[in-house]
Scaffold this motif. Structure first.
Motif, PDB file in Angstrom:
ATOM      1  N   SER A  70       0.775  -1.315  -0.082  1.00 29.03           N
ATOM      2  CA  SER A  70      -0.236   0.020   0.073  1.00 29.03           C
ATOM      3  C   SER A  70       0.918   1.579   0.384  1.00 29.03           C
ATOM      4  N   ASP A 121      -1.301  -5.042  -3.399  1.00 24.41           N
ATOM      5  CA  ASP A 121      -1.391  -4.022  -2.843  1.00 24.41           C
ATOM      6  C   ASP A 121      -1.156  -3.056  -3.113  1.00 24.41           C
ATOM      7  N   ARG A 124      -4.270  -0.741  -4.753  1.00 22.33           N
ATOM      8  CA  ARG A 124      -5.477   0.285  -4.426  1.00 22.33           C
ATOM      9  C   ARG A 124      -5.450   1.137  -4.239  1.00 22.33           C
ATOM     10  N   THR A 351      -4.945   3.773   2.925  1.00 23.49           N
ATOM     11  CA  THR A 351      -4.850   1.956   2.610  1.00 23.49           C
ATOM     12  C   THR A 351      -4.149   1.262   4.280  1.00 23.49           C
TER      13      THR A 351
END
Length: 405
Positions: A70, A121, A124, A351
């Motif tokens: 993230s 990830d 995201r 996130t």
């Protein structure tokens, strides 16, 4: 009257650009294909015969990879652009899933899951930043809500399909389908959506003052704490609550599933109309988040009434209302708070707060239950929800002071 209500509901889905609809479709395909995650612990325990302790450590590696991914995704989105990060993340993680099914030793799986989640990830925060480029400022919150709706619908379809695949061809089928869905989703995106530069957002209600770095933005760090707490409370829905349903009220898996379905139906039916109404009336986002965290907190205070099974339905309705009010506007607040050029870093930290909440929710919840029982856990979750609500009050005042100074 029914026709009028339906027309009003459909109107909430109007006004989006073509790119937003394609992004929504891509998100749905990707999330519907995410079949490995719901069955991962079951696969590790029953198929690979790891101990509970080993499964726990693999899931920790999973969570830590998610947090690092993230952060990297957000930082690199600011450096080289969200478009390249989205394509790299989904395509590479799709290919990686084809191979990870052949990794069967403990340490290799810890490393593989960590690396996979770092790559996966990164998508995201990049996806959140893409909304600032493809959505109009006046419907950005609704665009975030539309993508959230795709995520929820995808997660609803994914586990059911995953169960059928396991019954048909075994766990290996999950890795093939999950990997293929990532690649198909990103190919659709790359073919139909052209790269577009971010434009400075123009949020009149909560636009940021000049901030040199995200690390100096005190208001945003308090907001991240609120996001972490509300996330930790919400994730009890998938960790401690299903066990409580059975142990306290002897509910079957089907009855617990019906309660989960109630949550999904409420999100599907009410989230977009409520967000559309709030957006049209220009309600300050932090006030809505404050109300949402308060309702979510009250839902866990209700669980202290443990003599009537009906309280589970009332509590689920309150959790769902809290989710509708909190999460879409949290997304929008984080994006509106970010200075131009730092959207990726802000959305990365936002996130990450949910990744950390996901890890801590089950650890803390089960630890309290093991030592002190369910009632203390519900009281603890409700109490930190009240702390989050008080933090929202502080943010509301700090935003007023920030505009005055």
């Amino acid at each position: 009257m029914l026709k009028t209500a339906f027309t009003h509901y459909i109107n909430n889905f109007k006004g989006f650009s073509r790119e937003i609809w394609i992004l929504t479709l891509v998100t749905f395909i990707n999330r519907a294909g995410t079949m490995v995650l719901p069955f991962l612990s079951k696969y590790l325990k029953e198929d690979l015969h790891f101990s509970y302790n080993q499964v726990g450590w693999i899931m920790v590696s999973f969570g830590l990879g998610s947090m690092l991914g993230s952060w990297l995704g957000g930082k690199l989105s600011d450096k080289i652009g969200f478009y390249k990060i989205m394509i790299f993340s989904l395509f590479t993680s799709g290919v990686s899933l084809f191979f990870i099914q052949y990794v069967t030793t403990f340490w290799a799986l810890c490393a593989s899951m960590f690396v996979l989640m770092v790559i996966a990830d990164m998508f995201r925060p990049a996806m959140f930043v893409s909304l600032s480029a493809y959505a109009k400022p006046e419907n950005r919150t609704r665009a975030l809500t539309l993508v959230r709706l795709a995520v929820n619908l995808g997660f609803a379809a994914g586990p059911a399909l995953g169960g059928l695949i396991i019954m048909g061809i075994g766990y290996s089928g999950l890795f093939w389908v999950d990997g293929a869905s990532c690649i198909v989703a990103i190919l659709i995106f790359a073919l139909l959506v052209k790269e577009k530069k971010k434009v400075p957002h123009n949020d009149k209600t909560e636009s940021p003052v000049a901030i040199k770095s995200v690390f100096h933005d005190k208001i945003f760090w308090v907001f991240l704490f609120v996001s972490f707490v509300t996330g930790m409370i919400f994730f009890q829905l998938f960790t401690t609550l299903p066990l409580y349903h059975n142990e306290k009220f002897s509910l079957t898996e089907f009855q617990t599933g019906l309660l989960m379905t109630l949550n999904g139906l409420m999100i599907f039916a009410f989230e977009m109309p409520i967000v559309g109404f709030m957006e049209r009336k220009s309600f300050p986002k932090i006030k809505i988040i404050l109300l949402g965290s308060l309702v979510m907190s009250l839902s866990f205070f209700m669980l202290l009434i443990n003599v009537w099974a009906g309280i589970l339905v009332i509590s689920m309705i309150c959790i769902s209302i809290g989710e509708i009010l909190t999460f879409p506007f949290s997304n929008a607040f984080a994006l509106s708070r970010a200075p131009h050029g730092q959207e990726g870093r802000y959305m990365a930290l936002y996130t990450m707060s949910f990744s950390l909440a996901h890890i801590m929710s089950s650890k803390i919840g089960f630890e309290i239950i093991a030592r002190l029982g369910y009632q203390i856990n519900w009281f603890f979750m409700a109490s930190i929800g009240i702390i989050a609500t008080l933090c929202c009050l502080w943010i509301k005042k700090a935003l007023i002071d920030e505009k005055v100074s």
